[in-house]
Design an enzyme around this catalytic site. Structure first.
Site, mmCIF file in Angstrom:
data_model
loop_
_atom_site.group_PDB
_atom_site.id
_atom_site.type_symbol
_atom_site.label_atom_id
_atom_site.label_comp_id
_atom_site.label_asym_id
_atom_site.label_seq_id
_atom_site.Cartn_x
_atom_site.Cartn_y
_atom_site.Cartn_z
ATOM 1 N N GLU A 119 7.634 -20.728 30.779
ATOM 2 C CA GLU A 119 8.077 -19.713 29.801
ATOM 3 C C GLU A 119 8.497 -18.454 30.532
ATOM 4 O OE1 GLU A 119 4.373 -18.793 27.905
ATOM 5 O OE2 GLU A 119 3.954 -20.905 27.551
ATOM 6 N N LYS A 121 8.332 -14.595 31.477
ATOM 7 C CA LYS A 121 7.240 -13.615 31.466
ATOM 8 C C LYS A 121 7.806 -12.312 30.930
ATOM 9 C CE LYS A 121 3.519 -11.721 34.183
ATOM 10 N NZ LYS A 121 3.720 -10.367 33.685
ATOM 11 N N ASP A 123 8.269 -8.492 29.641
ATOM 12 C CA ASP A 123 7.844 -7.197 30.138
ATOM 13 C C ASP A 123 7.434 -6.348 28.942
ATOM 14 O OD1 ASP A 123 7.379 -5.622 32.245
ATOM 15 O OD2 ASP A 123 9.450 -4.992 32.573
ATOM 16 N N TYR A 231 1.775 -16.520 23.106
ATOM 17 C CA TYR A 231 1.857 -17.505 24.186
ATOM 18 C C TYR A 231 0.535 -18.202 24.494
ATOM 19 C CZ TYR A 231 0.526 -13.336 26.921
ATOM 20 O OH TYR A 231 -0.076 -12.196 27.391
ATOM 21 N N LYS A 320 7.337 -14.280 40.030
ATOM 22 C CA LYS A 320 8.004 -13.012 39.736
ATOM 23 C C LYS A 320 9.430 -12.954 40.282
ATOM 24 C CE LYS A 320 5.879 -9.931 38.097
ATOM 25 N NZ LYS A 320 4.695 -9.098 38.299
ATOM 26 N N CYS A 414 33.970 23.045 37.702
ATOM 27 C CA CYS A 414 34.111 21.612 37.982
ATOM 28 C C CYS A 414 34.137 21.411 39.494
ATOM 29 C CB CYS A 414 35.404 21.107 37.348
ATOM 30 S SG CYS A 414 35.823 19.434 37.866
ATOM 31 N N CYS A 417 37.989 20.208 40.311
ATOM 32 C CA CYS A 417 39.198 21.027 40.136
ATOM 33 C C CYS A 417 38.904 22.514 39.988
ATOM 34 C CB CYS A 417 40.000 20.541 38.937
ATOM 35 S SG CYS A 417 39.234 20.969 37.359
ATOM 36 N N CYS A 432 34.175 19.310 31.974
ATOM 37 C CA CYS A 432 35.153 20.097 32.723
ATOM 38 C C CYS A 432 36.294 20.407 31.760
ATOM 39 C CB CYS A 432 35.655 19.263 33.902
ATOM 40 S SG CYS A 432 37.247 19.817 34.519
ATOM 41 N N CYS A 438 42.675 18.219 36.103
ATOM 42 C CA CYS A 438 41.563 17.800 36.969
ATOM 43 C C CYS A 438 41.851 16.401 37.520
ATOM 44 C CB CYS A 438 40.267 17.795 36.162
ATOM 45 S SG CYS A 438 38.861 17.176 37.087
#
Ligand code: 5U1
Length: 676
Positions: A119, A121, A123, A231, A320, A414, A417, A432, A438
């Site tokens: 399966e 894993k 997070d 699970y 992992k 900027c 430019c 900008c 620019c």
């Protein structure tokens, strides 16, 4: 039957139906009825419960979100410890695990037939759910494996967690374990909203899930897009389960609990490695974040024989993926200028290998985000690179901050430019003000112009455009059509052959379509879909150039903001000059007659908005039918809208219609109206 017994029967039937539809929608991902019908059932139940409060039960679908925040989390003792998993970081470590398993089970030979349940894993955050006689009684965090926190009020708010099991034969006490997670889309959307509002973002989906579960106020948890896959089974009493892990999960699914669909039973190490590759190849496309895969000996009797070492089972291992988060140092912060002038801080990093690639830049999104995270030059930072998402700075390891780490501020001018950098009061993004003066904005606009979905000029890549802009050879998109083979051949990393190919692509791109051309112009807020809608509505370019904002609002998907951006773009003389030059250099497309706007017909004077998926016709067909009868179809709901037509998975437009008391029609009602 007494009146109240009859009401109870009605109530039970409604609850039963809602539970069934919850299961179809959240667990099987296969809804049987449109959302509006579900809402109707829910409202019916709420109305009945309001009338007969004595009939409200804890497991009623209306009782997911409690009214009162709790003051502190209680503790929960896990009768069966919640285990953690040992990790394998390479195929060799996995082979070593398999060798230990086969040796303990006294399997002769390689044991390459031994069945493992494989399966993803996830997070997220590990959670235990306790059902007594089929009713959810308690939700708890893993804690230290023995003692967790009582988060019942919060797990109840997760749609994927049934408040009552369905079907038959579940043990009278059934404790299941699984992972609560925030799907990628929800995580990104949440963070984008938080960023725009100047609020704290989640560092990763795991923290998002864990943080959401640790809210004292269940209303806050309910607003987070959480999901859950179970699970494994913990404590059970008064019932039996099948004899393999994979069958147990199938059984849990039948009782209404959601399990991960991407699971397989495989044989031996080779089967496990196949699964690892298979899921790894799908990883970026999965709707949830995973950090590896888990293999479990499938036979529960064999699991019992293998037993545990300290906190981890001997019969399971997590394989992992390479880490997606790593530490490195910030060597500098630069400001990049995008196509629309957005000035974005980017951290220049000491190169670090993360998520399978070497990363040396990471986005800091905007100046507020940079200040909120307090990123300074010289800091040690955590970098995250998940899937194909741009690497980002998760946070600073403040304890490792060295003296002299330099703070960073938004530049007044900027960096490319020198034009003033401005920022509107309600916007997180600084821009900008140089426009096409620019060179950075020019280069980005040109990259967009040549891109695949725009003019599709193959071979004219980013590096080439940057060179052409740097030496002032290309200032506007029209200049591309004056390039010669010889001058291209002289550029870095180009030869006669590549130059020839680029010239040929430029040549071919002269013949394009109206929607591609519109999209290529890079008008803010005009993506592919809007460009297509504009092209099919107006048919002719000049009609779009001359359209008033009110006329633009007649186009489906064009709202007031988009209409004003389009108008502003064509009002800018500079843009008109570029368009003229492009047409003079031979860029052309075929045009059609504008869609007929009827001034008569049974629906004349009525404005419609279409939302969601219709089943008997496409939205485009519905639009044509409405227009053929004199009606108008627009993209956004306002008080002036006469009808909002909704299909399945209708979203915010339907809600807005209800908020504004605009009439709504389902597909059947629309068909009736069209036939009248
Ligand atoms: N998919 C999955 N994740 N996960 C985590 N299965 C699984 N099993 C676990 C854990 C901690 O533990 C069991 C081996 C009990």
């Amino acid at each position: 039957m007494t009146a109240s017994a009859a009401k109870k029967k009605e109530l039970d039937s409604l609850k039963e139906q809602i539970r069934h539809h919850n299961y179809q929608y959240h667990v099987l991902d296969d809804p049987e009825i449109p959302d509006v019908e579900y809402d109707r059932l829910m409202r019916q139940l709420q109305a009945l419960e309001q009338e007969y409060p004595e009939l409200v039960t804890d497991d009623s679908p209306t009782q997911r979100v409690g009214d009162v925040p709790i003051s502190a989390f209680g503790t929960v003792q896990h009768q069966v410890p919640m285990l953690s998993l040992d990790n394998a970081f390479s195929p060799d470590e996995l082979r070593e695990f398999h060798r230990r398993v086969t040796q303990r089970l006294e399997i002769e030979g390689e044991g390459d037939w031994l069945a493992y349940a494989a399966e993803p894993k996830l997070d997220g955050a590990a959670v235990s759910l306790l059902y007594e006689d089929g009713t959810l009684r308690r939700g708890a965090t893993r804690g230290d494996g023995t003692t967790g926190e009582d988060i019942t009020h919060n797990v109840r708010t997760i749609d994927a967690v049934p408040l009552r099991l369905i079907g038959q034969g579940y043990p009278s006490i059934l404790e299941v374990r699984g992972e609560v997670f925030m799907p990628k889309a929800g995580f990104e959307a949440y963070n984008q909203k938080a960023r725009a509002a100047g609020e704290k973002t989640f560092v990763n989906p795991r923290n998002a899930a864990a943080g959401s579960l640790r809210q004292l106020d269940p209303k806050l948890t309910a607003a987070r897009p959480l999901d859950m896959y179970v699970y494994s089974v913990g404590h059970i009493d008064g019932g039996n389960l099948p004899s393999t892990h994979s069958e147990v999960l199938e059984q849990l699914q039948e009782w209404g609990l959601k399990t991960c669909p991407e699971r397989r039973v495989v044989e031996g190490v080779e089967g496990c490695l196949w699964f690892y590759e298979w899921i790894g190849a799908k990883r970026d496309a999965l709707p949830y974040e995973i950090d590896g895969v888990v293999y479990k000996v499938n036979d529960l009797q064999q699991q019992r024989e293998l037993g545990f070492v300290s906190r981890a089972p001997r019969w399971a291992i997590a394989h992992k993926f390479p880490a997606q988060e790593e530490l490195t140092t910030v060597e500098g912060v630069e400001f990049q200028v995008g196509r629309t002038g957005a000035v974005t801080p980017v951290a220049r990093l000491k190169p670090v290998f993360v998520g399978g690639v070497t990363v040396s830049n990471a986005t800091l999104h905007n100046i507020d985000e940079l200040h909120r995270k307090d990123v300074r030059v010289g800091d040690t930072v955590s970098i995250r690179r998940a899937g194909d998402v741009i690497p980002e700075v998760v946070g600073v390891i403040v304890s490792r901050r060295r003296k002299g780490a330099r703070r960073v501020n938004l530049p007044k001018n900027c960096p490319v430019c020198g034009s003033t950098v401005t920022r509107e009061a309600d916007e997180a993004v600084a821009r900008c003000s140089g426009g096409l003066y620019c060179s950075a904005q020019r280069a980005e606009a040109l990259k967009h112009f040549v891109s695949r979905k725009a003019m599709d000029i193959e071979g004219l890549g980013a590096k080439l455009i940057e060179q052409l802009v740097a030496n002032d050879r290309v200032k506007t998109p029209a200049d591309i059509f004056g390039l010669t083979r010889d001058e291209l051949a002289e550029l870095e990393r180009m030869g006669a052959k590549s130059a020839e190919n680029v010239i040929r692509s430029i040549e071919a791109s002269r013949s394009t379509t109206l929607e591609r051309f519109l999209y290529a112009l890079g008008i803010r807020e005009v993506g592919e879909a809007t460009a297509t809608a504009l092209a099919s509505h107006f048919g002719k370019f000049q009609l779009i150039v001359n359209a008033s904002e009110t006329e633009l609002l007649d186009v489906p998907d064009v709202g007031p903001v988009v209409a004003s951006r389009i108008r502003a773009f064509f009002d800018e003389p500079h843009n008109r000059l570029v368009i003229d030059a492009l047409q003079k250099s031979g860029v052309h497309w075929s045009e059609t007659e504008p869609e007929k706007i009827q001034t008569t017909g049974p629906l004349y004077g009525k404005t419609f908005v279409l939302t969601g998926t219709l089943s008997g016709m496409t939205r485009d067909e519905a639009r044509q039918k409405i227009q053929a009868r004199g009606g108008k179809v627009t993209g956004s709901v306002s008080k002036k809208t006469n009808y909002v037509v909704y299909g399945e998975k209708a979203g915010s437009k339907l809600k807005k219609a209800r908020d504004l008391h605009v009439d709504t029609l389902d597909e059947k009602q629309l068909v009736e109206l069209l036939e009248n």
